[in-house]
Design a protein around this motif. Sequence first.
Motif, short mmCIF file in Angstrom:
data_model
loop_
_atom_site.label_atom_id
_atom_site.label_comp_id
_atom_site.label_asym_id
_atom_site.label_seq_id
_atom_site.Cartn_x
_atom_site.Cartn_y
_atom_site.Cartn_z
N PHE A 62 0.85 -1.19 0.00
CA PHE A 62 0.00 0.00 0.00
C PHE A 62 0.89 1.24 0.00
N SER A 63 0.41 2.29 -0.64
CA SER A 63 1.15 3.55 -0.59
C SER A 63 0.79 4.34 0.66
N THR A 64 -0.47 4.19 1.11
CA THR A 64 -0.96 4.96 2.25
C THR A 64 -1.81 4.06 3.14
N ILE A 65 -1.61 4.16 4.45
CA ILE A 65 -2.42 3.40 5.41
C ILE A 65 -3.00 4.38 6.43
N LYS A 66 -4.32 4.44 6.47
CA LYS A 66 -4.99 5.27 7.47
C LYS A 66 -5.32 4.38 8.67
N VAL A 67 -4.77 4.72 9.83
CA VAL A 67 -4.97 3.93 11.04
C VAL A 67 -5.84 4.72 12.00
N GLY A 68 -6.87 4.08 12.50
CA GLY A 68 -7.73 4.69 13.50
C GLY A 68 -7.46 4.09 14.86
N MET A 69 -8.50 3.51 15.46
CA MET A 69 -8.34 2.88 16.78
C MET A 69 -7.38 1.70 16.67
N SER A 172 -9.48 10.92 8.34
CA SER A 172 -9.71 10.24 7.06
C SER A 172 -9.61 11.22 5.89
N LEU A 173 -10.13 12.43 6.09
CA LEU A 173 -10.01 13.46 5.06
C LEU A 173 -8.54 13.78 4.80
N ILE A 174 -7.77 13.94 5.87
CA ILE A 174 -6.34 14.19 5.71
C ILE A 174 -5.69 13.06 4.94
N SER A 175 -6.01 11.83 5.31
CA SER A 175 -5.41 10.65 4.66
C SER A 175 -5.79 10.59 3.18
N ALA A 176 -7.03 10.89 2.86
CA ALA A 176 -7.48 10.87 1.47
C ALA A 176 -6.70 11.87 0.63
N HIS A 177 -6.51 13.08 1.17
CA HIS A 177 -5.80 14.10 0.41
C HIS A 177 -4.32 13.76 0.25
N ILE A 178 -3.72 13.20 1.28
CA ILE A 178 -2.32 12.78 1.16
C ILE A 178 -2.19 11.67 0.14
#
Length: 395
Positions: A62-69, A172-178
């Motif tokens: 993956f190029s980007t991984i958005k991690v939450g809890m 998530s918005l930040i992650s999407a834009h990155i």
Amino acid sequence: MLIFSGFDPSGGAGILQDITIMKLFKINPKAIISAYTIQNENICKNIEFRDNFEEFKLFDNFSTIKVGMANAKQLKLLRNKYNNAKIIWNPVIKTSSGYEAISPEEVIEGAKYADLVIMNSKEYELTKIEKNVIITGGHKNLDNIEVLYNNNKFYSKKYDKDIHGTGCVFSSLISAHIYMNYTVEESIKSSLYYMDNLVNISKEHLETETLAYNFHKSYILEELWHVKNKIIELGKYTIPEVGQNIVFALPNAQNEFEVGKFPGRIHKLGDEVNFIHEPGFFGKSHMARAVIATMKYFPWIRSAMNIKYEKKYIEKAKEKGYKTFYLDRNQEPVEIQTKEGHSIPYGLSNIYDITKEPIDFVWDDGFYGKEAMIRVFGRNPQEVIEKVKDVVLSD
């Protein structure tokens, strides 16, 4: 993109919200549940973190991984498995209902494996991590919401609402834009814009489903309507003989039919400004193609307007500190000059290959059969209009 987040059965936060946000930007992520929760918008009763991930065998990169809890052990597993990915973590120390998820010490440990951490001001005070961090200040007693990053401050309107899932959605918005190659700073600016609209339309939880259904196209057309009076005000100074247009593209727009515009162009008769049609997404447009070409390099530059060429406008733009660039259209290959719709995208691509940064004013002095023109670029129509106004009406 990978979403690695907790499952919130209420849908107000967690992996369900994360995926909805990504779909809003035409991103189709893979998803792995990091934790199971028993909660709704008002209360959380239990959190169970997973420690075995057979899913890792299914996805190689993956190029980007958005991690939450998530906890520190899970962050370490992600880093070891996907070493080259950008990991963006929005740790949850306490849920919005007050349930303790992980300790501040766990966040400090987990941050070692993340490229960017997004947390609210209360969480930051508990951790004081020195990692690359975005700090949201919705909890502060300020008139506006303040966001801090690298000693820069960004602001957004504050609403008197207690809404579930704001931290999750913002990260998530930040992650999407990155993921779409925005810089962190540009990601914050754009994300705050969307958050403002989301909070405004929402009640108990952030209603991203409403936004996903009708927001993008409607808000783009509304933004074009909002600048109509300013176009009329400036028209006698700016409208060229061939007509004018101002455009605003959907995020990730791929063609001119995903760009809002005034079909048929804007024309002038004497000092009277005439619009042939209300804003829409149909019709061909040179400016729409110019924006599409620009977004391939700088995806946050989604709006543009053409104005007639006046030497004094370019001189004023330079004087004001705007970035300008001369496009010598006589240097275009014959096959480009004669192929409808290819000339400006070709020229812009050459410019951006040289500059490596967005240009505010791109101008040319025309050639046989082509009127000299200035093209003004910006993030949105309001910004474009302000640039035009700055060089056209200033003394």
